[in-house]
Design a protein around this motif. Structure first.
Motif, PDB file in Angstrom:
ATOM      1  N   VAL A   1       0.824  -1.214   0.000  1.00  0.00           N
ATOM      2  CA  VAL A   1       0.000   0.000   0.000  1.00  0.00           C
ATOM      3  C   VAL A   1       0.854   1.257   0.000  1.00  0.00           C
ATOM      4  O   VAL A   1       0.560   2.221  -0.694  1.00  0.00           O
ATOM      5  N   PHE A   2       1.933   1.232   0.745  1.00  0.00           N
ATOM      6  CA  PHE A   2       2.713   2.463   0.913  1.00  0.00           C
ATOM      7  C   PHE A   2       3.944   2.537   0.021  1.00  0.00           C
ATOM      8  O   PHE A   2       4.789   3.403   0.209  1.00  0.00           O
ATOM      9  N   SER A   3       4.070   1.610  -0.948  1.00  0.00           N
ATOM     10  CA  SER A   3       5.310   1.554  -1.721  1.00  0.00           C
ATOM     11  C   SER A   3       5.624   2.885  -2.406  1.00  0.00           C
ATOM     12  O   SER A   3       6.764   3.348  -2.351  1.00  0.00           O
ATOM     13  N   TYR A   4       4.629   3.544  -2.972  1.00  0.00           N
ATOM     14  CA  TYR A   4       4.901   4.810  -3.646  1.00  0.00           C
ATOM     15  C   TYR A   4       5.298   5.910  -2.662  1.00  0.00           C
ATOM     16  O   TYR A   4       6.115   6.770  -2.970  1.00  0.00           O
ATOM     17  N   PHE A   5       4.702   5.835  -1.453  1.00  0.00           N
ATOM     18  CA  PHE A   5       5.047   6.850  -0.450  1.00  0.00           C
ATOM     19  C   PHE A   5       6.504   6.691  -0.003  1.00  0.00           C
ATOM     20  O   PHE A   5       7.238   7.667   0.138  1.00  0.00           O
ATOM     21  N   ILE A   6       6.894   5.425   0.205  1.00  0.00           N
ATOM     22  CA  ILE A   6       8.281   5.166   0.605  1.00  0.00           C
ATOM     23  C   ILE A   6       9.223   5.669  -0.481  1.00  0.00           C
ATOM     24  O   ILE A   6      10.216   6.352  -0.209  1.00  0.00           O
ATOM     25  N   TYR A   7       8.862   5.355  -1.712  1.00  0.00           N
ATOM     26  CA  TYR A   7       9.671   5.767  -2.867  1.00  0.00           C
ATOM     27  C   TYR A   7       9.790   7.292  -2.916  1.00  0.00           C
ATOM     28  O   TYR A   7      10.888   7.844  -3.016  1.00  0.00           O
ATOM     29  N   ALA A   8       8.653   7.970  -2.768  1.00  0.00           N
ATOM     30  CA  ALA A   8       8.663   9.437  -2.824  1.00  0.00           C
ATOM     31  C   ALA A   8       9.500  10.005  -1.679  1.00  0.00           C
ATOM     32  O   ALA A   8      10.255  10.967  -1.855  1.00  0.00           O
ATOM     33  N   GLY A   9       9.362   9.371  -0.513  1.00  0.00           N
ATOM     34  CA  GLY A   9      10.132   9.844   0.653  1.00  0.00           C
ATOM     35  C   GLY A   9      11.627   9.763   0.388  1.00  0.00           C
ATOM     36  O   GLY A   9      12.377  10.705   0.652  1.00  0.00           O
ATOM     37  N   ILE A  10      12.059   8.628  -0.154  1.00  0.00           N
ATOM     38  CA  ILE A  10      13.486   8.446  -0.431  1.00  0.00           C
ATOM     39  C   ILE A  10      13.971   9.453  -1.469  1.00  0.00           C
ATOM     40  O   ILE A  10      15.062  10.011  -1.347  1.00  0.00           O
ATOM     41  N   LEU A  11      13.123   9.706  -2.481  1.00  0.00           N
ATOM     42  CA  LEU A  11      13.517  10.689  -3.498  1.00  0.00           C
ATOM     43  C   LEU A  11      13.747  12.057  -2.862  1.00  0.00           C
ATOM     44  O   LEU A  11      14.714  12.751  -3.179  1.00  0.00           O
ATOM     45  N   LEU A  12      12.853  12.423  -1.926  1.00  0.00           N
ATOM     46  CA  LEU A  12      13.017  13.709  -1.231  1.00  0.00           C
ATOM     47  C   LEU A  12      14.341  13.743  -0.480  1.00  0.00           C
ATOM     48  O   LEU A  12      15.072  14.730  -0.512  1.00  0.00           O
ATOM     49  N   VAL A  13      14.663  12.622   0.202  1.00  0.00           N
ATOM     50  CA  VAL A  13      15.925  12.576   0.957  1.00  0.00           C
ATOM     51  C   VAL A  13      17.110  12.694   0.003  1.00  0.00           C
ATOM     52  O   VAL A  13      18.078  13.394   0.288  1.00  0.00           O
ATOM     53  N   LEU A  14      17.003  12.033  -1.149  1.00  0.00           N
ATOM     54  CA  LEU A  14      18.108  12.111  -2.122  1.00  0.00           C
ATOM     55  C   LEU A  14      18.316  13.540  -2.596  1.00  0.00           C
ATOM     56  O   LEU A  14      19.449  13.987  -2.760  1.00  0.00           O
ATOM     57  N   VAL A  15      17.215  14.257  -2.789  1.00  0.00           N
ATOM     58  CA  VAL A  15      17.338  15.661  -3.170  1.00  0.00           C
ATOM     59  C   VAL A  15      17.981  16.454  -2.037  1.00  0.00           C
ATOM     60  O   VAL A  15      18.869  17.281  -2.251  1.00  0.00           O
ATOM     61  N   ALA A  16      17.552  16.135  -0.812  1.00  0.00           N
ATOM     62  CA  ALA A  16      18.097  16.833   0.349  1.00  0.00           C
ATOM     63  C   ALA A  16      19.609  16.622   0.453  1.00  0.00           C
ATOM     64  O   ALA A  16      20.361  17.539   0.779  1.00  0.00           O
TER      65      ALA A  16
ATOM     66  N   ALA B   1      13.579   1.014  -1.960  1.00  0.00           N
ATOM     67  CA  ALA B   1      12.427   1.876  -2.253  1.00  0.00           C
ATOM     68  C   ALA B   1      12.053   1.795  -3.733  1.00  0.00           C
ATOM     69  O   ALA B   1      10.869   1.696  -4.090  1.00  0.00           O
ATOM     70  N   THR B   2      13.067   1.803  -4.597  1.00  0.00           N
ATOM     71  CA  THR B   2      12.804   1.690  -6.026  1.00  0.00           C
ATOM     72  C   THR B   2      12.213   0.316  -6.357  1.00  0.00           C
ATOM     73  O   THR B   2      11.307   0.188  -7.192  1.00  0.00           O
ATOM     74  N   SER B   3      12.718  -0.713  -5.685  1.00  0.00           N
ATOM     75  CA  SER B   3      12.176  -2.062  -5.895  1.00  0.00           C
ATOM     76  C   SER B   3      10.689  -2.101  -5.564  1.00  0.00           C
ATOM     77  O   SER B   3       9.887  -2.682  -6.300  1.00  0.00           O
ATOM     78  N   LEU B   4      10.344  -1.475  -4.424  1.00  0.00           N
ATOM     79  CA  LEU B   4       8.935  -1.467  -4.020  1.00  0.00           C
ATOM     80  C   LEU B   4       8.081  -0.742  -5.063  1.00  0.00           C
ATOM     81  O   LEU B   4       7.010  -1.217  -5.460  1.00  0.00           O
TER      82      LEU B   4
END
Lengths: 425, 621
Positions: A77-92, A123-126
């Motif tokens: 259910v949350f795979s896209y949220f986890i993915y988006a979260g990690i992307l934000l951290v990568l930008v940070a 995260a990308t795998s999910l």
């Protein structure tokens, strides 16, 4: 309570066992790698890597408990949220990250730091699994394939911007789950073909290569039916191959940074840069090669002491195994990894849900890529690309991310029967 | 859908693993060239110990230097089973039992890490065994240095170096100091300890490529990973080695301490704590044996009395009382008070004293009155409250002279002494249940007071400087190009203005020229200003105490002397102190008889009372 007991029964014991075996082997080797004969330090002393690795192993077990305690539906259910979260951290990280060894990939507080790029893998795998779990998606259709490629490419590009080439290349491993889910075979074949030409340009001077392609094309011209279509196709193929060759040469000589160029060139010309990257590979090979069949014995290695190969306990940790445990050690490591990969693929294919299956293949692909590149680098078959050997190399971020990656799959696998009922319901 | 691709993927995985294993099998089992390469070159990490800094005295004489010694090390893993132990033992002059004991200990410690086998061979011993050591694989020589001294003084000032203890190593590690390793030497006391970081320098590391026979084949990567050992900084100390030796000689057979300082800088010229020890005892091979003996000695030669022993100061304290009272405006230099001995005794001296005479003759009743006026200034109608206000005020003054606190000398283990707070008296007598009559003995330097000889020397500096002092210190500069550390250049102003000092200093001048000081202790050529103290104590005969400075104008030396259980201040401490002044100012001793006399005094082993008769007559001078 009953549920937990069931969990113990349903968690895949062979995979868990291989995980623990690699962890133990890794810790013993980290201690051996950093063993300083002049210092009198306990293996668990926090001032040396083996002590800190023990801490990382401890925290990993906490992560395992958390993963196992979380509802298995969460990951779907949350795979896209986890993915988006990690992307934000990568930008940070690009903004506020710390630079270590040339890569701006660390996010840290004080002396404690993590590499978010490590966590981007699961995260990308999910996200990829989630996307492909839609039964309407077909990978032989360009729009669907493009979306899948974008899911993979965004984190890869962000990590490339951190100047962490090794971690970026890991994302090419996703071609394996894509292939499993119906990617047209010509795409991976094309990729392999380009890599082959790439290697050729290193071995053979460019003009010779271009002449050879021309000769083959002329020869082919006499063999094939001289229909207009065939001739045009032949001309296009030959030109594309020539362009690839020229492009590869340009890439190696003008795009790559000198140290990266050397890492590739040293494969075919071990003599160049003997004190730089050549030295590392030579020393690494000497260490492994001198291990013999039985090895020199635990802690008895002579080549892998005194930090003469950089990254002794991280990227080049296999040297120590090769030297101290010999070919038997190599056999053990390769056997454990192959066993793990085989088991992962086997388990992935018995999943009832497509989400779990794709995720399982992603896990296998990432571990496979790390294993191949890392061992290939230490034995001098592949260029020096600094990525860790899963579960064995020293490092918190790496161990945590591989643990999360693997155990999410184990959690999904443990609930595969429930998923069926849910799907049925 | 696409299930068959599972097999393709498994095949790729297996193929790659197979290729890796094939490659590994070729490298590890078939091809021997890697083994040869590995055998030809391996790396050895060699630690280079830096040269420890040398300590010079103020005139450039060397106080401590380095002597090379050679440790025989053993690497148990490489010791051959059939080695000729008989020859080895006779070569090094050890018994077979010692041999097997040491090697067992080394094996237990680690088979792959070297342990010291025989420590500190001298250069000649080393030359004897050097050639033969090659017959004993697993044994090798590790050179390092120990401290060396051309004299037998300054032990307590220089301190000693020794192997780091497990406890200290642990403590450093917890503090995040990872410099030291087990077996390292470091300064344990004195200047060696305080300036450890400057003296020790920086350890170097060499990465050497060695072949299978252990022969060095040059630096790894031309030495780019090598770090050179950086030698330690030399210390340029303020000590006058000759004066120090002279003082130690004078203090033979006496318990106590002498400190000589330069008042205008706070530099310490000599610091003697007696009985002392020869620094040569705590270097070299017999360190442990000698250390144990010194530690067990009931006279405590390792105890630095100069910084750590608290003494009641006795009458030297009167100078500070007079200064405080004048600054507070409760007396002036014309105050006259009769020597009424109803509360304290005094000793025979002419008539009622004025301020100058009160110092000259050290009149006890006079100072009871001075102290009463400081303590009870009638700021509160309630005597108890008034005493609290006054005592607190008085305590501020005493603190400004450095009493009851660490002065910040550059040596470990300085003690702050005793100066009680109001809370202390509240605890003893009950809150607000004490007054002047409970604390009056402070006026004559008795009671709840403890001053180290350093505090007393600092007092002498304050008097010499007419109101200020500099933190006492041992170091002029660190390293050839160094300067005096900034904290030693800070002028500490006491609470008493310079104008109040003159009458007291004149009193001190008269104390030496015609007061409480033994006439033999006077110097004709130099005006010495001094004050005697005779401190009662529970340990036997009075402590003889004396502070002085000279010359009266522009003083160049201030001295504090304490001789325990020797009697009257003017008869023991004072002559010793003036001899120190003479030695420092004139370099030679004219008063040979006095010198011989003081040298012959023994206040430890037999009770010398030839001067004591007069000393017994009165207390607190």
């Amino acid at each position: 309570m009953a549920r937990e007991e069931k969990l113990v029964k349903t968690i895949d014991i062979p995979l868990l066992g291989m995980y623990l075996a690699l962890l133990l082997l890794g810790w013993l080797t980290i201690y051996a790698s950093e063993l300083d004969v002049n210092a009198d330090i306990d293996a668990w002393d926090m001032s040396i890597s083996s002590g800190r690795q023990l801490l990382f192993i401890g925290t990993s077990s906490v992560l395992i408990i958390l993963i196992m305690a979380t509802d298995y539906k969460f990951y779907d259910v949350f795979s896209y949220f986890i993915y988006a979260g990690i992307l934000l951290v990568l930008v940070a990280v690009l903004g506020v990250g710390k630079t270590v060894a040339g890569s701006k990939s660390w996010l840290g507080v004080g002396t404690f730091g993590v590499q978010p790029s490590e966590f981007a893998k699961f995260a990308t795998s999910l996200a990829l699994a989630k996307y492909l779990s839609n039964p309407l998606i077909r990978l032989d259709r360009w729009p669907d394939l493009n979306r899948a490629a974008i899911i993979i490419a965004i984190p890869a590009i962000l990590i490339l911007l951190q100047n962490d080439t090794g971690s970026t290349l890991v994302f090419s491993a996703f071609v394996i789950p894509l292939f499993r889910e119906g990617l047209p075979p010509w795409i991976p074949n094309l990729g392999l073909g380009i890599v082959f030409l790439f290697v050729l340009t290193l071995v053979v001077p460019q003009t010779w290569l271009l002449v050879a392609i021309g000769v083959i094309a002329v020869a082919a011209f006499f063999i094939i039916d001289k229909t207009l279509n065939n001739v045009i196709a032949l001309a296009i193929i030959a030109s594309v191959i020539c362009l690839v060759v020229i492009g590869a040469n340009y890439f190696i000589n003008d795009v790559l940074q000198p140290h990266q160029r050397n890492r590739i060139k040293v494969l075919v010309q071990p003599g160049i840069d003997p004190l730089g990257v050549g030295w590392n590979v030579t020393q690494s090979k000497n260490a492994i090669g001198s291990g013999g069949f039985l090895g020199k014995g635990y802690l008895e290695g002579t080549q892998t002491k005194f930090d003469f190969v950089p990254e002794q306990s991280t990227d080049f940790i296999f040297c120590t195994i090769g030297e101290e445990f010999g070919f038997l050690g190599s056999l053990l490591v390769c056997g454990l990894f192959l066993g793990m990969l085989w088991r992962l693929v086997y388990l992935a294919d018995r999943q009832k849900m497509k989400f779990s299956r794709v995720y399982g293949y992603c896990v296998a692909a990432i571990i496979f890529f790390h294993f191949t590149i890392n061992i290939g680098m230490t034995v001098g078959l592949l260029p020096v690309i600094g990525i860790p050997l899963p579960f064995i190399s020293y490092g918190g971020s790496s161990l945590w991310s591989f643990t999360i990656l693997l155990f999410i799959f184990l959690k999904l696998d443990a609930h595969r029967s429930q998923m069926l009922s849910r799907d049925a319901g | 859908m696409f299930e068959s691709r599972q097999r393709t993927i498994i095949f790729v995985f297996a193929l790659v693993a197979f290729v890796m294993l094939l490659r590994l099998f070729y490298m590890q089992v078939i091809d021997d060239s890697y083994k040869e390469a590995a055998a030809n070159i391996s790396l050895q990490r060699i630690i280079e110990y830096p040269y420890r800094g040398i300590v010079y005295d103020r005139k450039g004489k060397i106080c401590v230097y380095n002597v090379p010694v050679y440790d025989v090390m053993v690497l148990p893993k490489e010791v051959k089973k059939g080695m000729d132990t008989t020859r080895f033992c006779s070569l090094f002059g050890i018994t077979k039992e010692e041999f097997s004991e040491t090697i067992t200990a080394a094996r237990t410690y680690s088979k792959v890490k070297p342990s010291p086998f025989i420590k500190q061979l001298s250069h000649t011993e080393f030359a004897k065994v050097q050639d033969q050591l090659i017959d004993f694989p697993g044994f090798f020589i590790s050179p390092r240095t120990v401290r060396g001294y051309d004299h037998s003084s300054m032990g307590i000032v220089l301190g000693y170096i020794g192997e780091i203890s497990a406890g200290r190593l642990e403590k450093y590690k917890k503090e995040g100091n990872n410099y030291y390793r087990s077996g390292d030497y470091l300064g344990i006391s004195g200047l060696e300890n305080y300036y450890e970081e400057q003296l020790r320098g920086k350890r170097g590391v060499k990465f050497m490529m060695v072949d299978v026979n252990g022969i060095q084949k040059g630096h790894y990567k031309d030495g780019i990973f090598d770090t050179a050992a950086v030698r330690g900084d030399n210390l340029y100390s303020t000590i006058d080695l000759e004066l120090q030796k002279f003082g130690e000689e004078l203090m033979k057979n006496k318990k106590g301490s002498i400190i000589c300082m330069e008042p205008k800088t706070g530099e310490i010229l000599a610091m003697i704590s007696s009985p002392t020890y020869d620094p040569n005892l705590l270097r070299g091979r017999d360190f442990s044996k000698n250390y144990l003996a010194l530690q067990k000695d009931p006279l405590k030669p390792l105890f630095n009395r100069a910084l750590m022993a608290p003494y009641p100061p006795g009458s030297i304290f009167k100078t500070l009382q007079a200064l405080t009272a004048m600054q507070e405006g409760v007396i002036d230099s014309n105050m006259v008070w009769p020597c009424v001995q109803d509360v304290v005794h005094c000793h025979p001296h002419p008539g009622p004293c004025n301020l100058r005479q009160s110092i000259q003759w050290s009149c006890n009743p006079y100072y009871l009155q001075v102290f009463r006026r400081i303590i009870n200034q009638h700021k509160s109608g309630n005597t108890f409250l008034d005493t609290r206000i006054g005592y607190d005020r008085w305590r501020e003054y005493m603190s400004s002279f450095g009493i009851g606190q660490k002065l910040g000398i550059d040596m470990p283990s300085e003690k702050k002494g005793i100066l009680r707070t109001i809370a202390y008296y509240d605890r003893i007598y009950g809150e607000k249940h004490w007054k002047y009559s409970n604390v009056y003995s402070l006026s004559i330097g008795q009671g709840e007071l403890g001053l180290s000889p350093l505090h007393m020397a600092n007092m002498a500096c304050v008097l010499a400087n007419r109101g200020h002092y500099y933190t006492p210190h041992f170091i002029k500069k660190i390293g050839e190009k160094g300067t005096t550390p900034a904290q030693f250049k800070v002028r500490h102003q006491t609470k008493v203005a310079a104008k109040h000092f003159e009458s007291i200093i004149t009193g001190m001048q008269w104390a030496v020229q015609g007061g409480t000081v033994w006439s033999q202790a006077r110097m004709k050529t130099v005006t010495i200003c001094g004050k005697t103290g005779t401190a009662q104590n529970p340990h036997g005969k009075d402590h003889s105490i004396f502070i002085c400075f000279a010359p009266k104008d522009n003083p160049t030396i201030a001295v504090a002397t304490v001789v325990e259980n020797s009697g009257f201040g003017g008869f023991v401490a004072a002559p010793i102190a003036t001899l120190m002044v003479e030695k420092y100012l004139n370099d030679t001793i004219q008063r040979k008889n006095l010198y011989e006399h003081m040298l012959s005094r023994d206040y430890i082993h037999k009770d010398t009372t030839s001067n004591g008769k007069r000393g017994e007559a009165g207390k607190n001078h």
